[in-house]
Design a protein around this motif. Sequence first.
Motif, PDB file in Angstrom:
ATOM      1  N   ASP A   2      37.573  36.213  42.979  1.00  0.00           N
ATOM      2  CA  ASP A   2      36.587  35.844  41.950  1.00  0.00           C
ATOM      3  C   ASP A   2      37.153  36.054  40.553  1.00  0.00           C
ATOM      4  OD1 ASP A   2      34.727  35.145  43.876  1.00  0.00           O
ATOM      5  OD2 ASP A   2      33.646  37.056  43.766  1.00  0.00           O
ATOM      6  N   ALA A   3      37.918  37.122  40.373  1.00  0.00           N
ATOM      7  CA  ALA A   3      38.523  37.382  39.060  1.00  0.00           C
ATOM      8  C   ALA A   3      39.498  36.270  38.692  1.00  0.00           C
ATOM      9  CB  ALA A   3      39.226  38.733  39.049  1.00  0.00           C
ATOM     10  N   THR A  28      37.567  33.216  37.712  1.00  0.00           N
ATOM     11  CA  THR A  28      36.999  33.391  36.373  1.00  0.00           C
ATOM     12  C   THR A  28      38.067  33.217  35.301  1.00  0.00           C
ATOM     13  OG1 THR A  28      35.304  34.895  37.202  1.00  0.00           O
ATOM     14  CG2 THR A  28      35.824  35.047  34.850  1.00  0.00           C
ATOM     15  N   ASN A  29      39.272  33.730  35.562  1.00  0.00           N
ATOM     16  CA  ASN A  29      40.348  33.681  34.572  1.00  0.00           C
ATOM     17  C   ASN A  29      40.938  32.295  34.376  1.00  0.00           C
ATOM     18  OD1 ASN A  29      41.178  36.245  33.220  1.00  0.00           O
ATOM     19  ND2 ASN A  29      41.082  36.990  35.320  1.00  0.00           N
TER      20      ASN A  29
END
Length: 180
Positions: A80-81, A84-85
């Motif tokens: 997920d990170a 998002t990035n």
Amino acid sequence: MSGTALSGGAGLTGYLAHMQANLHKASSVRVGFLENSTYPDGTSVPMVAAIQEFGAPGAGIPPRPYFRTMIKAKSGGWGDALATNLPLVDFDAQKALGRMGEGIKEQLQQSIIDLVTPALSPVTIMLRWMRVGKVDAPVTFAMVKEARRRVASGETPGHVSDKPLIDSGNLINSADYEVE
């Protein structure tokens, strides 16, 4: 191209080509203790990190699984990170994985800070006290024998940290990442 309004097939095709080119800039990030990191005396940091992680029963060193603990606790959020990035850096994989590497490195360092068990042995605490002011000096067998003698005779060390994995700061400060 972030935030660009797209209209027509050519605009979408161009944007997708741009995203694809950026995504191919990098494909992986490695986080941990990189091959060439050493202590001031030349000792391999990855070797010491592995010994601390898995233990060395023959040397009386119990496992202190800071790395596996961090992976178990944190890896579920890494996908997920990354998702998002990627849009935040215009789908530049090199930059997104760099951000991921920095974040995971910080998680690894925090796991080292958070680890408190198993406790250090009285001999290790005595060694720390004997090395106050010279923590970068290598620990010799003669020093270990002297620390064992002092502990066996009932001597107690002065105030010194009993925190596992934090002595000279070399281990925690050697945590790093590499984007490939």
